[in-house]
Write an enzyme that holds these catalytic residues in place. Structure first.
Site, PDB file in Angstrom:
ATOM      1  N   GLY A 174       0.770  -1.243   0.000  1.00 20.34           N
ATOM      2  CA  GLY A 174       0.000   0.000   0.000  1.00 20.34           C
ATOM      3  C   GLY A 174       0.796   1.284   0.000  1.00 20.34           C
ATOM      4  O   GLY A 174       0.317   2.321  -0.451  1.00 20.34           O
ATOM      5  N   LYS A 186      -5.901   5.564  11.274  1.00 24.23           N
ATOM      6  CA  LYS A 186      -7.314   5.202  11.431  1.00 24.23           C
ATOM      7  C   LYS A 186      -7.492   4.657  12.838  1.00 24.23           C
ATOM      8  O   LYS A 186      -7.108   3.539  13.141  1.00 24.23           O
ATOM      9  CB  LYS A 186      -7.699   4.166  10.379  1.00 24.23           C
ATOM     10  CG  LYS A 186      -9.183   4.080  10.128  1.00 24.23           C
ATOM     11  CD  LYS A 186      -9.507   3.282   8.875  1.00 24.23           C
ATOM     12  CE  LYS A 186      -9.408   1.803   9.112  1.00 24.23           C
ATOM     13  NZ  LYS A 186      -9.893   1.009   7.958  1.00 24.23           N
ATOM     14  N   ASP A 189      -4.108   0.801  11.207  1.00 24.00           N
ATOM     15  CA  ASP A 189      -5.495   0.462  11.556  1.00 24.00           C
ATOM     16  C   ASP A 189      -5.510  -0.191  12.946  1.00 24.00           C
ATOM     17  O   ASP A 189      -5.597   0.496  13.966  1.00 24.00           O
ATOM     18  CB  ASP A 189      -6.039  -0.461  10.460  1.00 24.00           C
ATOM     19  CG  ASP A 189      -7.487  -0.874  10.659  1.00 24.00           C
ATOM     20  OD1 ASP A 189      -8.208  -0.214  11.418  1.00 24.00           O
ATOM     21  OD2 ASP A 189      -7.908  -1.874  10.025  1.00 24.00           O
ATOM     22  N   PHE A 210     -13.879   1.830   5.540  1.00 19.29           N
ATOM     23  CA  PHE A 210     -12.726   1.333   4.810  1.00 19.29           C
ATOM     24  C   PHE A 210     -12.332   2.360   3.760  1.00 19.29           C
ATOM     25  O   PHE A 210     -13.181   2.894   3.052  1.00 19.29           O
ATOM     26  CB  PHE A 210     -13.079  -0.011   4.162  1.00 19.29           C
ATOM     27  CG  PHE A 210     -11.867  -0.823   3.872  1.00 19.29           C
ATOM     28  CD1 PHE A 210     -11.170  -1.459   4.886  1.00 19.29           C
ATOM     29  CD2 PHE A 210     -11.407  -0.937   2.569  1.00 19.29           C
ATOM     30  CE1 PHE A 210     -10.031  -2.200   4.618  1.00 19.29           C
ATOM     31  CE2 PHE A 210     -10.268  -1.680   2.289  1.00 19.29           C
ATOM     32  CZ  PHE A 210      -9.590  -2.319   3.317  1.00 19.29           C
ATOM     33  N   ARG A 216      -6.011   0.906  -5.932  1.00 24.40           N
ATOM     34  CA  ARG A 216      -4.758   1.515  -5.456  1.00 24.40           C
ATOM     35  C   ARG A 216      -4.356   2.718  -6.305  1.00 24.40           C
ATOM     36  O   ARG A 216      -3.690   3.635  -5.841  1.00 24.40           O
ATOM     37  CB  ARG A 216      -3.616   0.493  -5.513  1.00 24.40           C
ATOM     38  CG  ARG A 216      -3.724  -0.647  -4.511  1.00 24.40           C
ATOM     39  CD  ARG A 216      -2.379  -1.367  -4.429  1.00 24.40           C
ATOM     40  NE  ARG A 216      -2.449  -2.664  -3.789  1.00 24.40           N
ATOM     41  CZ  ARG A 216      -2.405  -2.863  -2.466  1.00 24.40           C
ATOM     42  NH1 ARG A 216      -2.282  -1.845  -1.654  1.00 24.40           N
ATOM     43  NH2 ARG A 216      -2.469  -4.079  -1.961  1.00 24.40           N
TER      44      ARG A 216
HETATM   45  P1  IMP Z   1      -3.026  -2.880  10.795  1.00 27.34           P
HETATM   46  O1  IMP Z   1      -4.426  -3.339  11.092  1.00 27.34           O
HETATM   47  O2  IMP Z   1      -2.693  -1.587  11.505  1.00 27.34           O
HETATM   48  O3  IMP Z   1      -2.025  -3.967  11.072  1.00 27.34           O
HETATM   49  O4  IMP Z   1      -2.971  -2.559   9.249  1.00 27.34           O
HETATM   50  C1  IMP Z   1      -2.687  -3.584   8.367  1.00 27.34           C
HETATM   51  C2  IMP Z   1      -2.834  -3.195   6.942  1.00 27.34           C
HETATM   52  O5  IMP Z   1      -4.209  -3.290   6.623  1.00 27.34           O
HETATM   53  C3  IMP Z   1      -2.442  -1.791   6.517  1.00 27.34           C
HETATM   54  O6  IMP Z   1      -1.080  -1.636   6.264  1.00 27.34           O
HETATM   55  C4  IMP Z   1      -3.241  -1.686   5.224  1.00 27.34           C
HETATM   56  O7  IMP Z   1      -2.523  -2.293   4.170  1.00 27.34           O
HETATM   57  C5  IMP Z   1      -4.483  -2.477   5.538  1.00 27.34           C
HETATM   58  N1  IMP Z   1      -5.596  -1.592   5.875  1.00 27.34           N
HETATM   59  C6  IMP Z   1      -6.071  -1.252   7.081  1.00 27.34           C
HETATM   60  N2  IMP Z   1      -7.121  -0.427   6.994  1.00 27.34           N
HETATM   61  C7  IMP Z   1      -7.311  -0.214   5.665  1.00 27.34           C
HETATM   62  C8  IMP Z   1      -8.241   0.583   4.905  1.00 27.34           C
HETATM   63  O8  IMP Z   1      -9.117   1.306   5.425  1.00 27.34           O
HETATM   64  N3  IMP Z   1      -8.107   0.517   3.553  1.00 27.34           N
HETATM   65  C9  IMP Z   1      -7.150  -0.236   2.944  1.00 27.34           C
HETATM   66  N4  IMP Z   1      -6.260  -0.959   3.607  1.00 27.34           N
HETATM   67  C10 IMP Z   1      -6.342  -0.963   4.954  1.00 27.34           C
HETATM   68 MG    MG Z   2      -0.130  -1.617   4.263  1.00 21.33          MG
END
Ligand code: IMP
Ligand code: MG
Length: 174
Positions: free
Chosen positions: A42, A129, A101, A151, A164
């Site tokens: 991402g 987020k 996230d 999302f 993307r």
């Molecule tokens: P984590 O939950 O903080 O470990 O985030 C893991 C990964 O989930 C991030 O690096 C993003 O690639 C993906 N992700 C989390 N929230 C979103 C969103 O709202 N849109 C797209 N990808 C997301």
């Molecule tokens: Mg990511």
């Protein structure tokens, strides 16, 4: 723009935020030895914009992580599918993420990097987020905080590997 998307940030707003972060990083690391680790996939759009606004010398590498499970939520188990290749021992490291996230990815990386004994590690995320945060993680540089549920797609962020390439950031109605 498909109907189920609503705009969150315009191209101009994104550019302004990226520039602001880049200026701060350039200032903070002016006398340092900065090594940027981008988290694939991402981050590729944000990182490309960010590093081109920096006014300092940096080295750039990537790591790719996968969390087991699919859908829109992280499962909690993170594994490395592409390791870092730069030697970060005794270096100033900046992890760059598209979005934080649950916080599990960043928490995993912070712990993982410690084995290489970096001099310092900080975190930069374009989007913070906060709604689904599960573990407290320090985010030193943030572009935009999103508190509401939902999302996000575009500006590197995907849903099922789609969207993307969209230059703006959107909220996706699932
Ligand atoms: P984590 O939950 O903080 O470990 O985030 C893991 C990964 O989930 C991030 O690096 C993003 O690639 C993906 N992700 C989390 N929230 C979103 C969103 O709202 N849109 C797209 N990808 C997301
Ligand atoms: Mg990511």
């Amino acid at each position: 723009m498909p109907e189920k998307m609503s705009p969150i940030l315009s191209r101009a707003e994104i550019a302004q935020k990226v520039k602001g972060i880049a200026q701060q990083i350039s200032k903070d690391y002016a006398e340092k030895d900065l090594c940027i680790i981008g988290v694939l996939n991402g981050v590729f759009v944000f990182l490309a914009d960010l590093v081109r606004e920096l006014t300092i010398a940096v080295q750039i590498d990537f790591v790719r992580l996968a969390s087991y499970g699919s859908g829109t939520a992280s499962s909690g188990t993170v594994r490395i599918t592409k390791d870092i290749e730069l030697d970060v021992t005794n270096r100033d490291v900046l992890i760059v993420e598209d979005i934080v996230d649950s916080g599990l990815t960043v928490a995993f990386l912070l712990k993982y990097l410690q084995r290489f004994h970096p001099k310092s590690v900080k975190v930069c995320a374009f989007i913070d987020k906060t709604e689904r945060r599960e573990v407290e993680v320090p985010i030193d540089y943030v572009g935009h905080v999103v508190e509401k549920k939902g999302f996000l797609v575009g500006y590197g962020l995907d849903f099922d590997q789609k969207y993307r390439q969209l230059p703006q950031l959107y909220h996706l109605k699932l």
